[in-house]
Write a protein that holds these residues in place. Sequence first.
Motif, PDB file in Angstrom:
ATOM      1  N   LEU A  65      -3.378  -0.719   6.986  1.00 12.96           N
ATOM      2  CA  LEU A  65      -2.834  -1.353   5.786  1.00 12.96           C
ATOM      3  C   LEU A  65      -1.924  -0.397   5.020  1.00 12.96           C
ATOM      4  O   LEU A  65      -0.875  -0.800   4.515  1.00 12.96           O
ATOM      5  CB  LEU A  65      -3.969  -1.846   4.885  1.00 12.96           C
ATOM      6  N   MET A  66      -2.307   0.877   4.945  1.00 12.10           N
ATOM      7  CA  MET A  66      -1.453   1.863   4.274  1.00 12.10           C
ATOM      8  C   MET A  66      -0.136   2.042   5.018  1.00 12.10           C
ATOM      9  O   MET A  66       0.915   2.209   4.404  1.00 12.10           O
ATOM     10  CB  MET A  66      -2.164   3.225   4.170  1.00 12.10           C
ATOM     11  N   LYS A  67      -0.186   1.997   6.321  1.00  9.96           N
ATOM     12  CA  LYS A  67       1.033   2.221   7.100  1.00  9.96           C
ATOM     13  C   LYS A  67       2.005   1.047   6.972  1.00  9.96           C
ATOM     14  O   LYS A  67       3.205   1.255   6.786  1.00  9.96           O
ATOM     15  CB  LYS A  67       0.677   2.432   8.573  1.00  9.96           C
ATOM     16  N   TYR A  68       1.500  -0.167   7.061  1.00 10.11           N
ATOM     17  CA  TYR A  68       2.398  -1.316   7.117  1.00 10.11           C
ATOM     18  C   TYR A  68       2.666  -1.961   5.762  1.00 10.11           C
ATOM     19  O   TYR A  68       3.570  -2.786   5.651  1.00 10.11           O
ATOM     20  CB  TYR A  68       1.857  -2.353   8.100  1.00 10.11           C
ATOM     21  N   PHE A  69       1.900  -1.604   4.746  1.00  9.85           N
ATOM     22  CA  PHE A  69       2.123  -2.187   3.422  1.00  9.85           C
ATOM     23  C   PHE A  69       2.385  -1.088   2.401  1.00  9.85           C
ATOM     24  O   PHE A  69       1.862  -1.099   1.298  1.00  9.85           O
ATOM     25  CB  PHE A  69       0.921  -3.041   3.005  1.00  9.85           C
ATOM     26  N   ARG A  70       3.217  -0.130   2.762  1.00 16.33           N
ATOM     27  CA  ARG A  70       3.542   0.991   1.883  1.00 16.33           C
ATOM     28  C   ARG A  70       4.128   0.549   0.553  1.00 16.33           C
ATOM     29  O   ARG A  70       3.816   1.084  -0.484  1.00 16.33           O
ATOM     30  CB  ARG A  70       4.559   1.902   2.564  1.00 16.33           C
ATOM     31  N   LYS A  71       5.000  -0.418   0.616  1.00 20.57           N
ATOM     32  CA  LYS A  71       5.707  -0.846  -0.594  1.00 20.57           C
ATOM     33  C   LYS A  71       4.761  -1.491  -1.608  1.00 20.57           C
ATOM     34  O   LYS A  71       4.931  -1.323  -2.803  1.00 20.57           O
ATOM     35  CB  LYS A  71       6.801  -1.849  -0.235  1.00 20.57           C
TER      36      LYS A  71
END
Length: 128
Positions: free
Chosen positions: A87-93
Amino acid sequence: MVHELFGWLTLLFFILSCSYGLFKRFKNLSFKINLPAKKLLDYHCIFGIIAIIIGFIHAGNNLSHIEFSTGYISLLLMILVTLIGILMKYFRKTYMKHKIFWLYTHIILAIMLAGTLLFHILTYFLLQ
């Protein structure tokens, strides 16, 4: 015997996944590997997912009657650590306001996972 092999493979992929933190902290190691940090992060996620899949295979028939044990706690922590990392990698924004919270949660859960895995291995050998 095969059951033990899947357990050791799970541990191997967990250790490979944790090696990303070492490469990130020690810059001279990552220069010797010649892989960009983004590629190492991809491997970090892939090794975590593989560890979960092999962990489920390792748990095998015991998944039908889940009980409180170090193995199940380790598997649950492994799922949480990997899920938070992905989740941190793909939802950084979207998580930028809480980036430090999620990063430290990811790291603390990974440390707890390492401890439960060690305890799981020790109890397995001591109770045999």
